[in-house]
Design an enzyme around this catalytic site. Structure first.
Site, short mmCIF file in Angstrom:
data_model
loop_
_atom_site.label_atom_id
_atom_site.label_comp_id
_atom_site.label_asym_id
_atom_site.label_seq_id
_atom_site.Cartn_x
_atom_site.Cartn_y
_atom_site.Cartn_z
N ASN A 13 0.99 -1.21 0.09
CA ASN A 13 -0.01 0.08 0.09
C ASN A 13 0.83 1.37 -0.06
O ASN A 13 1.52 1.78 1.09
CB ASN A 13 -1.09 0.09 1.14
CG ASN A 13 -1.70 1.47 1.48
OD1 ASN A 13 -1.88 2.02 0.42
ND2 ASN A 13 -2.26 1.43 2.60
N TRP A 14 1.17 1.93 -1.12
CA TRP A 14 1.84 2.94 -1.21
C TRP A 14 1.27 4.25 -0.51
O TRP A 14 2.10 5.32 -0.43
CB TRP A 14 2.11 3.33 -2.82
CG TRP A 14 3.26 2.15 -3.35
CD1 TRP A 14 3.58 0.99 -2.78
CD2 TRP A 14 3.12 2.31 -4.71
NE1 TRP A 14 4.20 0.37 -3.83
CE2 TRP A 14 4.20 1.06 -4.93
CE3 TRP A 14 2.97 2.96 -5.81
CZ2 TRP A 14 4.55 0.55 -6.35
CZ3 TRP A 14 3.44 2.67 -7.17
CH2 TRP A 14 4.37 1.57 -7.35
N LYS A 15 0.02 4.26 -0.30
CA LYS A 15 -0.56 5.31 0.22
C LYS A 15 -0.36 6.45 -0.62
O LYS A 15 -0.42 6.43 -2.06
CB LYS A 15 0.00 5.66 1.88
CG LYS A 15 -0.20 4.46 2.57
CD LYS A 15 0.10 4.66 3.97
CE LYS A 15 0.03 3.28 4.60
NZ LYS A 15 0.02 3.42 6.27
N HIS A 98 -9.34 1.17 5.50
CA HIS A 98 -8.07 1.35 6.03
C HIS A 98 -8.17 2.42 7.20
O HIS A 98 -8.95 3.20 7.28
CB HIS A 98 -7.22 1.92 5.12
CG HIS A 98 -5.53 1.95 5.56
ND1 HIS A 98 -5.32 2.84 6.31
CD2 HIS A 98 -4.66 1.04 5.42
CE1 HIS A 98 -4.02 2.80 6.75
NE2 HIS A 98 -3.41 1.54 6.18
N GLU A 100 -6.73 4.86 8.29
CA GLU A 100 -6.39 6.14 7.68
C GLU A 100 -7.72 6.75 7.06
O GLU A 100 -7.89 7.92 7.61
CB GLU A 100 -5.24 6.39 6.86
CG GLU A 100 -4.03 6.10 7.60
CD GLU A 100 -2.74 5.74 6.68
OE1 GLU A 100 -2.74 5.59 5.63
OE2 GLU A 100 -1.74 5.18 7.40
N GLU A 165 -4.97 -5.00 10.90
CA GLU A 165 -3.90 -3.81 11.18
C GLU A 165 -4.30 -2.91 12.40
O GLU A 165 -5.20 -2.24 12.24
CB GLU A 165 -3.90 -2.84 9.89
CG GLU A 165 -3.80 -3.47 8.58
CD GLU A 165 -3.18 -2.47 7.73
OE1 GLU A 165 -2.24 -2.76 7.14
OE2 GLU A 165 -3.74 -1.55 7.31
N GLY A 171 2.84 2.47 10.91
CA GLY A 171 3.70 3.43 10.57
C GLY A 171 4.71 3.72 11.89
O GLY A 171 5.12 4.82 11.90
N SER A 210 3.65 -1.93 10.25
CA SER A 210 5.07 -1.94 10.40
C SER A 210 5.68 -3.36 9.98
O SER A 210 6.79 -3.72 10.86
CB SER A 210 5.52 -1.61 12.13
OG SER A 210 5.20 -0.14 12.21
N GLY A 231 2.89 -1.15 4.35
CA GLY A 231 3.07 0.30 3.59
C GLY A 231 4.23 0.56 3.48
O GLY A 231 4.92 0.48 2.34
N GLY A 232 4.87 1.28 4.69
CA GLY A 232 6.17 1.87 4.00
C GLY A 232 7.55 1.24 3.24
O GLY A 232 8.08 1.64 2.53
P1 PGA Z 1 3.05 0.60 7.56
O1 PGA Z 1 1.53 0.60 6.96
O2 PGA Z 1 3.71 -0.89 7.06
O3 PGA Z 1 4.01 1.65 7.21
O4 PGA Z 1 2.80 0.35 9.10
C1 PGA Z 1 0.72 -0.49 6.78
C2 PGA Z 1 -0.61 0.14 6.36
O5 PGA Z 1 -1.06 1.09 6.69
O6 PGA Z 1 -1.38 -0.87 5.43
#
Ligand code: PGA
Length: 246
Positions: A13-15, A98, A100, A165, A171, A210, A231-232
């Site tokens: 997930n590149w956001k 998600h 977010e 999650e 993050g 993470s 994510g990251g």
């Molecule tokens: P993260 O994000 O790996 O950067 O913690 C995961 C996500 O939000 O799907």
């Protein structure tokens, strides 16, 4: 462990990161190195990069996912993107709910449920994100929260991927112990069984929050963990492929 019949799935997930040029390069690099013989892979770029990502993934087994979808097919919803638009492009998965989106954009369970229906009615596979906040975690409410979020969104359609999650792990570099991940995934599987019956055994439950190259093997070895939502660490091809290879 994942039984035969439930292939592992690793989704990046590149956001709100990477423009078209970087998206093309990263998809190309991942498509060339991803261990498709062992797992399914998908990347979720921002909307303006979906076409470039699809082009770069063509000829490989790498799927392209969207990060969001509107519940309605069309209409006066400035700035939104619908499921039929994504399906027409050839998008396979869409991330729904998600944390977010829930926290920063006020998405509630009812909206998320409608997004799942919209995705399915156009052949997209929703990746439904659920998970507890830090306070809920500290109060021991994880089980109740994930069951409530599942009940609100999952109907009778087993064509869904669940991503557990924990909000406090996204993050932050913090992750739950693999035993806690296994407990949460076990509760999710049980609730899916109640809702879907035997087809629930084929639903893939990903862990997200993470995930990195160093902790992936431990997290992915936990019971009922069928892959990861990254994510990251998905913004680097070598790291993402290392996670998928774990
Ligand atoms: P993260 O994000 O790996 O950067 O913690 C995961 C996500 O939000 O799907």
């Amino acid at each position: 462990m994942t039984p035969v019949g439930r292939r592992r799935l690793v989704v990046g997930n590149w956001k709100m990161n990477l423009g078209e040029r970087d998206a093309r390069a990263l998809v190309t690099a991942v498509a060339a190195a991803f261990p498709f013989e062992r797992a399914d892979g998908a990347l979720a770029p921002a909307f303006p990069c979906l076409r470039a990502a699809l082009d770069a993934a063509r000829g490989s087994a790498l799927a392209v996912a969207a990060q969001n979808v509107h519940p309605d097919d069309r209409g006066a919803y400035t700035g939104e993107v619908s499921a039929p638009m994504l399906a027409e492009m050839g998008i396979r998965f869409v991330i729904v709910g998600h944390s977010e989106r829930r926290i920063l954009f006020g998405e509630d369970d009812a909206t998320i449920a409608r997004k799942l229906v919209a995705a399915r009615s156009h052949g997209l596979v929703p990746i439904l994100c659920i998970g507890e906040s830090e306070g809920e975690h500290d109060r021991g409410e994880t089980h109740d929260v994930v069951v409530r979020q599942l009940r609100a969104a999952v109907g009778t359609d087993p064509e869904v991927v669940i991503a557990y999650e924990p909000v406090w792990a996204i993050g932050t570099g913090r992750t739950p112990a693999p035993s806690d991940v296994a407990a949460a995934h076990g509760a999710i599987r049980e609730e899916l069984m109640r809702r879907l019956g035997p087809p629930a055994s084929a639903v893939r439950i990903l862990y997200g929050g993470s995930v990195n190259a160093a902790n992936a093997a431990g997290l992915l070895a936990a019971e009922n963990v069928d892959g990861a939502l990254v994510g990251g660490a998905s913004l680097d091809a070598v790291t993402f492929v290392a996670i998928a290879s774990a």
